[in-house]
Every structure is written in structure tokens, then in C-alpha cells.
Design an enzyme around this catalytic site. Structure first.
Site, short mmCIF file in Angstrom:
data_model
loop_
_atom_site.label_atom_id
_atom_site.label_comp_id
_atom_site.label_asym_id
_atom_site.label_seq_id
_atom_site.Cartn_x
_atom_site.Cartn_y
_atom_site.Cartn_z
N LYS A 110 0.85 -1.20 0.00
CA LYS A 110 0.00 0.00 0.00
C LYS A 110 0.88 1.25 0.00
O LYS A 110 1.97 1.25 0.60
CB LYS A 110 -0.90 -0.03 1.24
CG LYS A 110 -2.05 0.96 1.24
CD LYS A 110 -2.98 0.71 2.45
CE LYS A 110 -4.12 1.70 2.55
NZ LYS A 110 -5.00 1.43 3.70
N SER A 157 -9.92 1.63 2.64
CA SER A 157 -8.99 2.40 1.84
C SER A 157 -7.97 1.56 1.08
O SER A 157 -7.39 2.04 0.11
CB SER A 157 -8.25 3.39 2.73
OG SER A 157 -7.42 2.70 3.66
N SER A 188 -10.18 -0.87 6.72
CA SER A 188 -9.54 -0.63 5.43
C SER A 188 -8.86 -1.82 4.77
O SER A 188 -8.48 -1.75 3.61
CB SER A 188 -8.52 0.51 5.55
OG SER A 188 -9.18 1.76 5.56
#
Lengths: 471, 484
Positions: free
Chosen positions: B76, B151, B175
């Protein structure tokens, strides 16, 4: 009338701790390095970096707390103090808000008056802005250097007390080894809160003067601010609660920001650092390692070593001198050692910096060896002094300078004989003395001293002569 | 061995059937074809990946390494990798290259894993749709008219589309789990502290946790085993390194599974049906289903938004344009520069949360919001502890619905916030939880279920999940038309 106003002062003193590494990372704390060389992602607040609390910092803060009669908290945690300034790379300072490490102590002044300490907390220092050639540079070396803030109650009622309190803290912190407290280098600085009021009336509105970096500036700032607040009140106006700064050039204080513009620091518990449980064992171990505090030390010098109060205070005032003296005293003859240290070494040092640093070429043992010779009567005070001067210049042992003759000593029967000689061959001086010209005895003493090449003890010789003459 | 990829590829590498370089080249090739469609990656570093692959092949040739050696993965964009742009998909961090590696990345590199690139995400991990990224939205590989969740939407989409074997995500309020559910993959949010946060760019520091998004429960376990353990650079990290991946035996006999009805309030029909069916499976497999009650669940959402925003408002204060990242082009003085930089650099959602957080910490409001939230947090922690005396795991939905259509979130802010209701309680209490596929809805979009465990009991969570996966009741596998 100004004299009608009582002064009330509270001090917030920042003391930089001399731990080897910073409060939240392992970077060194040493002063004076090339800019941004003592830095890591934690110091510069790089995204994703995390602080690791240096336990040594808590130990130092606890030392400071114990030395100022504080209670040590069993549970303590850190908080974030949020504000924006370029020298603060995370936009928050990790500090302590509602559970500081030490609470409720006091500092006792010479008068016996106690200035209460509200609390002592730990926090990180910010970086430093350097303004040069129209640009502003940021040096983060100082960022993350550990500080304690010692917050007093508003118990100080005159400027002299403020100075004494600061000096007392300074000496104490140096003795317990937590800081060198050099105001000129910023390792000790203070914010002062000051208000005035009339006898019997409640405290007046206070102003805060930030960042005093010398005691004389602090005194001047307090004097100016006292007078300014009195004038404001006398002219029928009100003192505004605000933060002010001291202008060294004009020797006045000027407004920085009012209460309305005051920062809302939005304190909240620092989530990256766990709450610390301070064990009794941890505190006990620190307590056990505490040296004698300055007050106790000074008292012992007087009572145990027979030093005068002034001498004792002078030695205690400078941590390094006290250390040197303590080491000498352990090897015997503290009184003679104190005489040489203060009379010969200390007197030769001109500046406060020199006295604080107390850098010598000789060790306490070398001085102790010299003192021992004097104590045993092998050399007299004069030779001891002369020898010490040479030792200080070259760093060698006393034995390097003392001749066999210096060390031969003078036995008592020889002195008796010489005294008798002196009286017999100086009839005129003897007569003068008998007729009340007491100074005349010096000539006789001089005779003996000359004959022994200065090795005799002049005071002892004088007593002997007086006894002989029968005065 | 179902959908799992790590062991399968590792065996191929060890048998000499392929090499890490070939595998990596294939992945890079697929990324080139598929990424423009789903925007799962915001940066791909082919050169670095191939260098790592070559080194992995050498290790394998020497008979060294383990299951992760030579396997390509993605990370990420909020996890620091030294010298490579790490932006949290925010304009304000454009150009920022960390001077250090995150602990999790360092650990995977030590295993010889091959990083392909950085995954798309909601700006600063604030969002549930990966639409607030400054690089543009990511798309759900199952249906490009829908979001992949957020996310960590980029990572979930990449794993679902087969352009990463697994991905590292972060989970502050769901997330990892919610995008895993939306994309039909597995996402593990470990216990707070089980995995080091060093190098994870903070959103809500007391809630953030790094975890794997993977194609199977076993894959998630293998990655979790590699990244977990106390780290001296993260004081909030703790826990051991005992492996879990080799203890997944499919046995749930006697396991006490708690069902709290509060989790099932306001859940869409398709999701309810799929999760209930999964619970039936466990009952049939010999688990004991225990009814429990979590009345404070309704408090979790406000508590989450207060604490997360408060911490975010402080964590994001450092982005001032002085040291790194974006700086406004025109300004009058330092204050003006900071203001313009922040105004131009942050997106709307991030600004909204900074303002909310600043407000709840302000003097005069602190007690009513932040302090109260901390008290309620304590009561939520206590309630979960009480429940875990009666059961070993909880099963719940991951989200009230399957993936939202694109552009739905922006106009339905409150509803989107509300949709975090099933995932945030776990973050507040610091518990481990996994999200795994348990069916599809009428539109063919994956439905996820959540298995929540006791602190540091990832093993039971993973075993429970793997038992369901092993029974192979669900097929959410995706064919993107590109095969290796």
C-alpha cells in the site's frame, strides 16, 4: 506608589538533560555538531517514524524530582502538544500534560523559605532556526534532546529570590548530574510569570515573559515588568494577560501575543508511547545512587571538615570543584586541601566558565599527596603553594619539584636552637618588642625562616619566640 | 489447495518448473495489461522487482529461503520504502521519498519476497472506496462500475485481479477487511500491536494496523507469520512470532462461535443470507453457536470517528511543505506557505477529518467529545472481553452491503461513514479479525464475512476461516482473461 505593590513570580524552568541519546531515538545529544548530522527519521518527524521513549530520561527526571523533594508518580504518560512552527517537525511536541513524572516538591532558600514546585515533566526540545544571508535554515540536531520543565508555584516575592531559586536549581541539577545548566548555551532557560497586587488584595493579572537565557536578563526583565505593571495600574488601566518577550537592546519587555491569540495546544495522550508504570524498585535504585545534595554537602564541610561557611558555599557552588575537593578530602586533610583549592587554584580562574569547567592538569590524588606532605610537616604552607603553582603549570607530581632539602624538614630542637640564636643576636629587636613595638618580632621570625630556608612554620616560630622573650 | 497461491508458486520455483524472474516478468506483463483497467497500482518498479527476483532465484538455487522467497507482492502507498515515492495517494506527499524502510517491508525483503509496486488507496487511508486518491479511483475487478472498497482498495483489487499474489494493506476502521470483502479476497487485520507500525504513515495511531490481503486464508497466514512480532522501533508492538500457517487443520469441532445480533441490524438481504449460511456451515461442522449481546456496538461509530479524526488532525500537522512533499508555488511568508500548501495539497475528505479532529480536541470541546470517546472506548474493550469469556470467535458481516457503485460515496457521505459500523469495533478494541468471501449478491458482487477473535489469537481466527474456505462452499474466483 510603586512601593505599595507586592510582586508575585512563578518560574517555568527548562533544563536540558545530559543523557547520551535523545528522548525518542538513539541519536546523540552532543552540542555543537554540524547542522542536521545528529538526526534520523524520528528527529525530523518523517512520516511513519515512531518515538521510542528513552527510559534514561525518566530516570534523570526522577533524580531531579528527588532532589527537589517531589513525589514520583507511579503512573505517568506522555501527551502531544500541538502547534505549528518550522522548528517543530511533527507539528506537535511530545510533552506531559496531566500525569507528569514528578509532582509537589519544593526548593528551600537560604532564608528557610520554601518555593513550592507544582510539578516536573519531561518533553522533547525543538530544532533551531538559523537566519543567515536573508534565508532561514533549520537545524534539527537539537530536536528530540530531552528536557525537563520545572514549574514553580507563584511563591517568589522578590527579584533576589527569583535569582536565588534559579541558582539553587542550577547548582542542584549539576550536582545530581542531570544537566550542565549552561544558560549561555541554552541548556537552562526559563519563562517567568509575573503579577503585582496590593497588600491584602488578590493576585493581579499576570504576564509571561518567555525564554530568559541569562540570570541578569531575567532580573532586568522582572524589574522592568514590575515597574511597567505598577505604572499601568497607577494610571488606572488594567494589566492585560499576555505573553511578552524581553528585548536585550532596549532592556524592556514587549508584547508577543495576548490571551485571545493564545495557542490552543489541543493536548491529548500520545498514542505511540505506552503509559509507564514507575516501579518502587526503579525509584529506590535512583534514590540509592543520589549523591549528597549541595545543602547537605555544604553543612558537612563545615561540621566535619571545619571549613568556614563561605569556603563551603564556594566549593559547593561549582560542581566540578566540589568533586575535586571531595576526592582530595577522602585522602585526608580537607582543611588544607580547601585552602589550596580556593586560595591557589580558584583564585587564578577569572571567568565563571573557567570555574564551572575547572579543568586542571593535576588529579585530586596529586593534590592530596602534596597536602599530605604539608600536613605531616614535611613542607610548610609556602613551599606547598610554590610547588602547587608548578604542578598546575606542568601536571607533574609534587615529588618532581621538591628537593631533598625541601623535604628534609626541620626538627624541633633545631628550631629551638635557632630561636635562641635569634633572641641572642638581635638585642635591639627584642628590646623594641618588649617596649610594645610588637612588629619587631617579625625580624626575629625572619631570622629563623632565613636560616631554615623557609622550611620552618612561621606561626610556630613566632609563638616560640614570644615565649622565649617572655612577652 | 483452492485459491492459495503462495505455496503453489513456491513449489514451482523449488521444482525448477519456473523461476522468480519468469514469474515476476509474467506479473509485470499482466499489470501492464490490467492496471489501466482497474488502477490498482500507482507505481510499479519493474527494475527493482526483477533485481529482487534474480536474488531470490539465487537463494532458491542454494536451497535457501522459504515459501515467500521469489513471490511477487504489492504494498500500500502508505508504507515507507526507502528512496521510492510513498505518497498515501495524496498530492501533499508528491515527491516524498522516505529515507528508511518500514519494518514489514524489511521483513518481507529478508524472506526474499519481490515487491512489484505501490497500491492505490484512499488519500491518507481516509475512505471506503479508493475514490479519494490523488491518482484517481481504483475499480472493482468484478465489475468496473463499482468501487473496490477502501482504503486498501488498490491492494484488494490487485489480488482479486491476479496482478499481485498478495498485498500489504492497513486497517484503521476496516480498510483491509472491507475492500477484501468487496473484491472477494481474504483480508486479515491483526491484533493492534501484533505487527509493527514502524514505517506505516499514520492516520489514527491507536487504531492503525498493517495486515495482508491475499487469495486464501493460508496465504494470509503465511504473510502474517512473516511480518508479525514485537519491534524495538514500535513501542506499541508486542507478541510473539509463532507460526500459524502450518496449524490450519480445518477442525472446528467444539469451537464456540458467538453471534451478536447487533451486528446484523440494517444489513442488506443478500449479505445477511450469505453470512447466515456460513454460520449454518459451522453449526453442521460441529461448532457451538452462542448467542451474545453487544449493546454498545452503536457507540462504536462515533467513538471511532472522534478518535481517528483527533489523532489524524495531529498526525497530519507535519505536512507543511517545509521538509518534503508538495509546496505551494506562490506564497508571501512562512505561515502563508504552510496554509497554501495544506489548502492545495489535501483533498476534501482529509480536510474534513482534520477539521473534525481539531474541533474535538479544542479546549471547551475536549471533554464532551474526545474524553467521552476514550471512556466509551474502555467500555467497548470491556464488553468484548466479557463476550470472549462465552465464545472463542465472533462471526459478523464485514459491511452492510456489497460494493457501492462508482461516485456513490461523494453524495452519500453519512451513509458511507455508517457503513463502517461492522468493522470499526474491532479497531477500537484492538482485536484481530479476518474478512473472507462467503457468497455473491444478485449482481454477482462478492459478499464477505468477518471472523473476530481474542487479542493475539489470530490462530483461532485463521483456523476458523480456513475451515470454511476448505469446505469450498464459495467460488468468487475471477477470470480477467489474462492467464499466466
Amino acid at each position: 506608589m510603586k512601593s505599595d505593590y507586592k510582586l508575585v513570580i512563578g518560574l517555568e524552568t527548562h533544563v536540558e538533560l545530559q543523557t547520551k541519546s535523545k528522548i525518542f531515538c538513539s541519536c546523540p545529544t552532543a552540542f555543537g555538531a554540524e547542522p542536521n548530522t545528529h538526526c534520523c527519521p524520528v528527529c525530523t518527524g518523517e512520516p511513519g517514524s515512531l518515538p521510542i521513549l528513552n527510559k534514561e530520561v525518566l530516570a534523570y527526571a526522577i533524580r531531579a524530582g528527588l532532589a527537589t523533594n517531589c513525589k514520583i508518580s507511579k503512573i505517568t504518560h506522555l501527551d502531544r502538544k500541538n502547534y505549528v512552527y518550522p522548528d517543530l517537525p511533527k507539528a506537535y511536541q511530545i510533552s506531559q500534560f496531566d500525569e507528569p513524572i514528578c509532582v509537589g516538591g519544593y526548593v528551600e532558600l537560604a532564608s528557610g523559605k520554601r518555593i513550592r514546585i507544582n510539578h516536573i515533566h519531561v518533553e522533547e526540545d525543538a530544532g533551531k532556526l538559523v537566519h543567515e544571508d536573508g534565508y532561514t535554515y533549520i537545524d534539527y540536531n537539537r530536536g528530540g534532546v530531552p528536557l525537563i520543565e520545572i514549574v514553580s508555584e507563584p511563591d517568589i516575592t522578590d527579584i533576589a529570590e527569583a535569582r536565588e531559586y534559579m541558582e539553587k536549581l542550577q547548582i542542584t541539577m549539576r550536582h545530581i548530574g542531570v544537566s550542565d545548566c549552561k544558560m549561555q548555551e541554552g541548556s537552562m532557560r526559563c519563562d517567568v510569570n509575573i503579577s503585582v497586587h496590593k497588600e491584602g488584595e488578590p493576585f493581579g493579572t499576570r504576564t509571561e515573559i518567555k525564554n530568559m537565557n541569562s540570570l541578569s536578563f531575567m532580573e532586568k526583565a522582572l524589574a522592568y515588568e514590575y515597574s511597567r505593571q505598577c505604572d499601568v495600574l497607577d494610571s488606572g488601566e488594567k494589566v492585560i494577560q499576555e505573553t511578552r518577550r524581553y528585548n536585550e537592546g532596549t532592556q524592556t519587555t514587549e508584547s508577543m501575543r495576548s490571551k485571545e491569540d493564545a495557542q490552543d495546544y489541543r493536548y491529548f495522550p500520545e498514542p505511540d508511547i505506552l503509559t509507564v508504570e514507575v516501579s518502587d524498585e526503579f525509584v529506590d535504585a535512583i534514590q540509592a545512587s543520589m549523591p549528597e545534595l549541595p545543602d547537605v554537602l555544604g553543612k558537612r564541610y563545615v561540621e566535619e571538615y571545619g571549613l568556614g561557611t563561605t569556603e563551603a558555599e564556594l566549593i559547593v557552588k561549582y560542581k566540578k570543584i566540589a568533586d575535586f575537593f571531595n576526592a582530595c578530602a577522602r585522602e585526608g586533610s580537607p582543611k588544607l586541601a580547601a585552602n589550596l583549592i580556593l586560595g591557589q587554584i580558584f583564585r587564578g580562574m577569572q571567568t565563571e566558565e573557567e570555574k564551572e569547567a575547572f579543568e586542571l592538569k593535576i588529579t585530586p590524588s596529586q593534590l592530596a599527596a602534596l597536602v599530605k606532605l604539608q600536613d605531616e610537616g614535611k613542607i610548610n604552607a609556602q613551599i606547598a603553594r610554590q610547588t602547587l603553582q608548578k604542578m598546575l603549570a606542568e601536571g607533574k607530581d609534587a615529588s618532581a619539584y621538591l628537593t631533598a632539602e625541601d623535604l628534609a624538614g626541620v626538627d624541633d630542637s633545631a628550631i629551638d636552637k635557632l630561636c635562641a640564636e635569634a633572641v641572642a643576636s638581635n638585642a635591639r629587636a627584642v628590646n623594641d618588642y618588649k617596649n610594645g613595638k610588637l612588629q619587631a618580632i617579625k625580624a626575629l621570625v625572619g631570622y629563623v625562616m632565613k636560616a631554615t630556608r623557609g622550611k620552618a612554620d612561621a606561626a610556630a616560630v613566632e609563638s616560640k619566640l614570644i615565649a622565649l622573650i617572655g612577652g | 489447495m483452492g485459491a492459495g497461491k503462495i505455496r503453489k508458486y513456491s513449489e514451482l520455483l523449488r521444482s525448477g518448473a519456473t523461476t522468480s524472474v519468469k514469474l515476476t516478468e509474467e506479473y509485470l506483463g499482466k499489470i501492464e495489461v490490467l492496471n489501466p483497467e482497474i488502477n490498482a497500482y500507482v507505481a510499479v518498479n519493474a527494475e527493482k522487482a526483477l533485481r529482487a527476483a534474480k536474488a531470490a532465484d539465487e537463494r532458491i538455487a542454494r536451497g535457501e529461503g522459504d515459501a515467500l522467497t521469489g513471490i511477487p507482492f504489492a504494498i500500500k502507498d502508505n508504507i515507507a520504502t526507502k528512496g521510492e515515492e510513498t505518497t498515501c495517494c495524496s498530492r501533499i506527499l508528491k515527491g516524498y521519498k522516505p529515507t528508511y524502510d518500514a519494518t514489514v517491508y524489511e521483513k518481507l525483503c529478508a524472506h526474499g519476497a519481490v515487491v512489484l509496486g505501490k497500491n492505490n488507496m484512499d488519500e491518507f487511508a481516509m475512505g471506503s472506496s479508493t475514490e479519494t486518491s490523488c491518482y484517481g479511483a481504483a475499480y472493482n475487478p468484478h465489475n468496473r462500475g463499482y468501487v473496490p472498497g477502501g482504503s486498501s482498495g488498490g491492494g484488494a483489487a490487485a489480488v482479486a485481479a491476479g496482478i499481485a499474489t498478495y498485498a500489504l494493506g492497513s486497517d484503521t476502521g476496516g480498510s483491509i477487511r472491507q475492500p477484501a470483502a468487496f473484491c472477494g479476497v481474504v483480508g486479515l487485520k491483526p491484533t493492534y500491536g501484533a505487527v509493527s507500525r514502524y514505517g506505516l504513515i499514520a492516520y489514527g495511531s491507536s487504531l492503525d494496523q498493517i495486515g495482508p490481503i491475499a487469495a486464501s486464508v493460508e496465504d494470509a497466514a503465511i504473510v502474517f507469520d512473516a511480518i508479525k512480532g514485537a519491534d524495538k522501533r514500535d513501542q506499541t508492538s508486542s507478541g510473539g512470532t509463532e507460526p500459524t500457517a502450518d496449524k490450519l487443520d480445518g477442525n472446528v469441532k467444539g469451537l464456540r462461535i458467538g453471534i451478536a445480533e447487533e451486528y446484523f441490524d440494517g444489513i442488506s438481504e443478500d449479505t445477511l443470507k450469505a453470512v447466515r449460511k456460513a454460520i449454518d456451515f459451522y453449526a453442521e461442522a460441529g461448532a457451538e453457536i452462542v448467542k451474545v449481546s453487544l449493546p454498545m456496538l452503536k457507540d462504536a461509530l462515533p467513538v471511532y470517528y472522534i478518535i481517528a479524526c483527533a489523532e489524524a488532525s495531529s498526525n497530519l500537522g507535519r505536512y507543511d511543505g517545509i521538509r518534503y512533499g508538495y509546496r505551494a508555488a506562490h506564497y508571501d511568508d512562512v505561515n502563508d506557505m504552510v496554509m497554501r500548501t495544506r489548502s492545495e495539497g489535501f483533498g476534501r475528505e482529509v480536510k474534513r477529518r482534520i477539521m473534525l479532529g481539531t474541533y474535538v480536541l479544542s479546549s471547551g470541546y475536549f471533554d464532551a467529545y474526545y474524553k467521552k470517546a476514550l471512556r466509551l472506548r474502555e467500555s467497548i474493550v470491556t464488553a468484548f472481553a466479557g463476550i470472549f469469556e462465552k465464545c472463542d470467535v465472533l462471526i459478523a458481516p464485514v459491511a452492510p452491503t456489497t460494493a457501492f457503485p462508482l461516485n456513490y460515496t461523494a453524495d452519500n457521505m453519512i451513509e458511507t461513514y455508517m457503513s463502517d459500523i461492522c468493522t470499526v469495533p474491532v479497531n477500537i478494541a484492538g482485536l484481530p479479525a479476518i474478512s473472507l468471501p462467503c457468497g455473491k449478491d444478485g449482481k454477482g458482487l462478492p459478499v464477505g464475512m468477518q471472523i473476530i477473535g481474542k487479542k493475539f489469537d489470530e490462530l483461532t481466527v485463521l483456523r476458523t476461516a480456513e475451515a470454511f474456505e476448505r469446505a469450498a462452499l464459495v467460488d468468487v474466483a475471477l477470470d480477467m482473461g489474462v492467464t499466466l
